[in-house]
Design a protein around this motif. Structure first.
Motif, PDB file in Angstrom:
ATOM      1  N   PHE A   1     -92.006  14.009 -15.876  1.00 19.19           N
ATOM      2  CA  PHE A   1     -92.054  14.516 -15.234  1.00 19.19           C
ATOM      3  C   PHE A   1     -93.518  14.763 -14.771  1.00 19.19           C
ATOM      4  N   TYR A   2     -94.583  13.632 -15.202  1.00 20.39           N
ATOM      5  CA  TYR A   2     -95.660  13.707 -13.745  1.00 20.39           C
ATOM      6  C   TYR A   2     -95.284  13.576 -12.464  1.00 20.39           C
ATOM      7  N   LYS A   3     -96.305  13.806 -11.306  1.00 21.55           N
ATOM      8  CA  LYS A   3     -95.962  14.263 -10.155  1.00 21.55           C
ATOM      9  C   LYS A   3     -97.012  13.052 -10.012  1.00 21.55           C
ATOM     10  N   THR A   4     -96.220  11.968  -9.145  1.00 18.96           N
ATOM     11  CA  THR A   4     -97.277  10.360  -8.474  1.00 18.96           C
ATOM     12  C   THR A   4     -96.359  10.704  -7.209  1.00 18.96           C
ATOM     13  N   ARG A   5     -97.489  10.061  -7.166  1.00 12.22           N
ATOM     14  CA  ARG A   5     -96.565   9.351  -5.081  1.00 12.22           C
ATOM     15  C   ARG A   5     -97.156   8.410  -5.153  1.00 12.22           C
ATOM     16  N   ASP A   6     -96.655   6.897  -4.952  1.00 15.54           N
ATOM     17  CA  ASP A   6     -97.513   5.486  -4.355  1.00 15.54           C
ATOM     18  C   ASP A   6     -97.460   5.729  -2.298  1.00 15.54           C
ATOM     19  N   ASP A   7     -99.217   5.477  -2.200  1.00  9.38           N
ATOM     20  CA  ASP A   7     -98.499   4.894  -0.700  1.00  9.38           C
ATOM     21  C   ASP A   7     -99.823   3.617  -0.176  1.00  9.38           C
ATOM     22  N   GLU A   8    -100.171   3.727   0.580  1.00 10.71           N
ATOM     23  CA  GLU A   8    -100.949   3.192   1.636  1.00 10.71           C
ATOM     24  C   GLU A   8    -101.558   3.127   2.815  1.00 10.71           C
ATOM     25  N   VAL A   9    -102.564   2.811   2.616  1.00  9.71           N
ATOM     26  CA  VAL A   9    -104.009   3.253   4.027  1.00  9.71           C
ATOM     27  C   VAL A   9    -104.135   1.511   4.790  1.00  9.71           C
ATOM     28  N   TYR A  10    -103.512   1.647   5.984  1.00 12.23           N
ATOM     29  CA  TYR A  10    -103.387   1.012   6.729  1.00 12.23           C
ATOM     30  C   TYR A  10    -104.706   0.337   7.341  1.00 12.23           C
ATOM     31  N   THR A  11    -105.445  -0.546   7.594  1.00 12.90           N
ATOM     32  CA  THR A  11    -107.147  -0.581   7.985  1.00 12.90           C
ATOM     33  C   THR A  11    -106.015  -1.980   9.372  1.00 12.90           C
ATOM     34  N   ASP A  12    -106.873  -2.173   9.931  1.00 14.39           N
ATOM     35  CA  ASP A  12    -106.588  -3.744  11.361  1.00 14.39           C
ATOM     36  C   ASP A  12    -105.772  -4.482   9.939  1.00 14.39           C
ATOM     37  N   ASN A  13    -106.369  -5.342   8.877  1.00 11.18           N
ATOM     38  CA  ASN A  13    -106.780  -6.477   8.186  1.00 11.18           C
ATOM     39  C   ASN A  13    -105.578  -6.786   6.417  1.00 11.18           C
TER      40      ASN A  13
ATOM     41  N   GLU B   1    -115.838  -0.517   1.643  1.00  8.65           N
ATOM     42  CA  GLU B   1    -115.668  -0.321   2.868  1.00  8.65           C
ATOM     43  C   GLU B   1    -114.126  -0.204   2.771  1.00  8.65           C
ATOM     44  N   ASP B   2    -113.359  -0.358   1.830  1.00  8.04           N
ATOM     45  CA  ASP B   2    -112.158   0.159   0.756  1.00  8.04           C
ATOM     46  C   ASP B   2    -111.708   1.710   0.979  1.00  8.04           C
ATOM     47  N   CYS B   3    -113.103   1.858  -0.157  1.00  8.81           N
ATOM     48  CA  CYS B   3    -113.109   3.926  -0.134  1.00  8.81           C
ATOM     49  C   CYS B   3    -113.563   3.985   0.984  1.00  8.81           C
ATOM     50  N   TYR B   4    -114.639   3.511   1.773  1.00  7.88           N
ATOM     51  CA  TYR B   4    -114.459   4.442   3.276  1.00  7.88           C
ATOM     52  C   TYR B   4    -113.461   4.567   4.386  1.00  7.88           C
ATOM     53  N   GLU B   5    -112.445   3.904   4.303  1.00  7.82           N
ATOM     54  CA  GLU B   5    -111.490   3.436   5.083  1.00  7.82           C
ATOM     55  C   GLU B   5    -110.327   4.306   4.611  1.00  7.82           C
ATOM     56  N   VAL B   6    -110.367   4.876   2.924  1.00  9.08           N
ATOM     57  CA  VAL B   6    -109.524   5.845   2.795  1.00  9.08           C
ATOM     58  C   VAL B   6    -110.320   7.255   2.550  1.00  9.08           C
ATOM     59  N   ALA B   7    -111.266   7.187   2.846  1.00  8.17           N
ATOM     60  CA  ALA B   7    -111.768   8.461   2.840  1.00  8.17           C
ATOM     61  C   ALA B   7    -112.059   9.051   4.963  1.00  8.17           C
ATOM     62  N   LYS B   8    -111.989   8.080   5.985  1.00 11.00           N
ATOM     63  CA  LYS B   8    -111.554   8.638   6.884  1.00 11.00           C
ATOM     64  C   LYS B   8    -110.601   8.900   7.491  1.00 11.00           C
ATOM     65  N   ASN B   9    -109.067   8.094   6.496  1.00  7.99           N
ATOM     66  CA  ASN B   9    -107.686   8.268   7.049  1.00  7.99           C
ATOM     67  C   ASN B   9    -107.482   9.488   6.361  1.00  7.99           C
ATOM     68  N   LEU B  10    -108.455  10.333   5.763  1.00  6.25           N
ATOM     69  CA  LEU B  10    -108.011  12.281   4.579  1.00  6.25           C
ATOM     70  C   LEU B  10    -109.187  12.844   5.614  1.00  6.25           C
TER      71      LEU B  10
END
Length: 305
Positions: A43-55, A123-132
């Protein structure tokens, strides 16, 4: 409640069995991930996703409140000394966070050291924040970044990096017992390292081991994106909530960072949780320290815009 003598003796016994994280980081990582893994109930509402970078792709997991709605968002960076932890080991923390704050929580599975040393996690955290934050079509609005321990370090560093790169703006950040300095040895200027560095699960030795695994070279130790307290300029930072724990070795450097943010003209709140240990945020919500922590977080989210 205060820490009683029996609990204190147990903490000391566990703390003094500190393993050499540098030599055994894979074993330590596996132990942390296995013991903290929480399988989500249906019953927990979750969804897996991915943020794409160049590499490569950065996995994220999105936790939502049970009822449908247009909720604000917490972008979460997990702790673990940049070496351990992942989105699975923080499942329970994030489900509680979503439920107790009525926010969507996006948990970032950033790359871990030493395989991917500084600044890979940032860098990963930055890319996700930028994407959002740059995606005008994103359904996730009113985003606050939040992290505990090493995740708090990443949140603080991300705010500095975002200001300097000027690609997007972060409005609020919540730093829970963050690491902000570069020295956790006997030469540290902060009393909490000496007072709380041996008897309370997270030892100063273990913090130093994590640091050595995270850095690429010794020059990283002087980089403000690694140790935000070293930044000469702390202006134009987000509205900030810093929560520390009384018996945490990182207590004083987290509070020092908050004071410097305040001196630089930023809106900053600093709270110390009485009788709190490093890591208390991962405990069940029935613990008084956790309940108080969420009371503080919810007031900040509701009142500070």
């Amino acid at each position: 409640m205060a820490i009683n003598k029996v609990v204190m003796a147990a903490l000391k016994a566990i703390s003094y069995r500190d393993i050499d994280v540098k030599e055994n980081y894979k074993m330590h990582r596996n132990f942390v991930n296995i013991t903290r893994k929480h399988y989500l109930k249906p019953f927990y509402k979750t969804r897996d996703d991915e943020v794409y970078t160049d590499n490569y792709k950065i996995p994220v997991r999105i936790f939502s409140p049970e009822e449908e709605g247009n909720y604000p968002c917490l972008l979460f960076f997990h702790g673990g000394g940049w070496v351990t932890g992942n989105i699975d080991s923080y499942n329970k923390v994030c489900t509680n966070m979503s439920k107790l704050t009525c926010h969507n929580v996006i948990s970032v599975d950033y790359r871990l050291a030493p395989e991917y040393p500084f600044p890979a996690a940032l860098e990963d955290c930055y890319e996700v924040a930028k994407n959002l934050l740059k995606n005008k079509g994103s359904k996730y609005k009113d985003i606050t970044i939040i992290g505990d321990s090493a995740g708090g370090n990443l949140a603080a560093a991300l705010s500095l990096l975002a200001r300097d790169k000027k690609e997007f703006k972060i409005s609020r950040q919540i730093l829970i017992y963050p690491s902000t300095y570069n020295d956790h040895s006997g030469t540290s200027p902060f009393p909490s390292i000496h007072e709380n560095g041996t008897d309370y699960l997270l030892t100063s030795k273990r913090i130093s081991d994590y640091t050595q695994l995270y850095i690429s070279n010794k020059n990283d130790l002087r980089n403000p994106y690694f140790a935000p307290l070293l930044a000469e300029d702390l202006t134009n930072q987000p509205k900030t909530l810093i929560i520390t724990a009384e018996y945490c070795p990182l207590r004083d450097e987290g509070e020092a960072y908050g004071k410097r943010l305040r001196e630089a003209g930023n809106y900053t709140e600093i709270y110390r949780i009485k009788d709190g240990l490093h890591g208390f945020f991962a405990l069940p919500p029935r613990f008084p320290q956790v309940k108080l922590c969420y009371d503080i977080i919810n007031r900040f989210l509701c009142e500070v815009k």
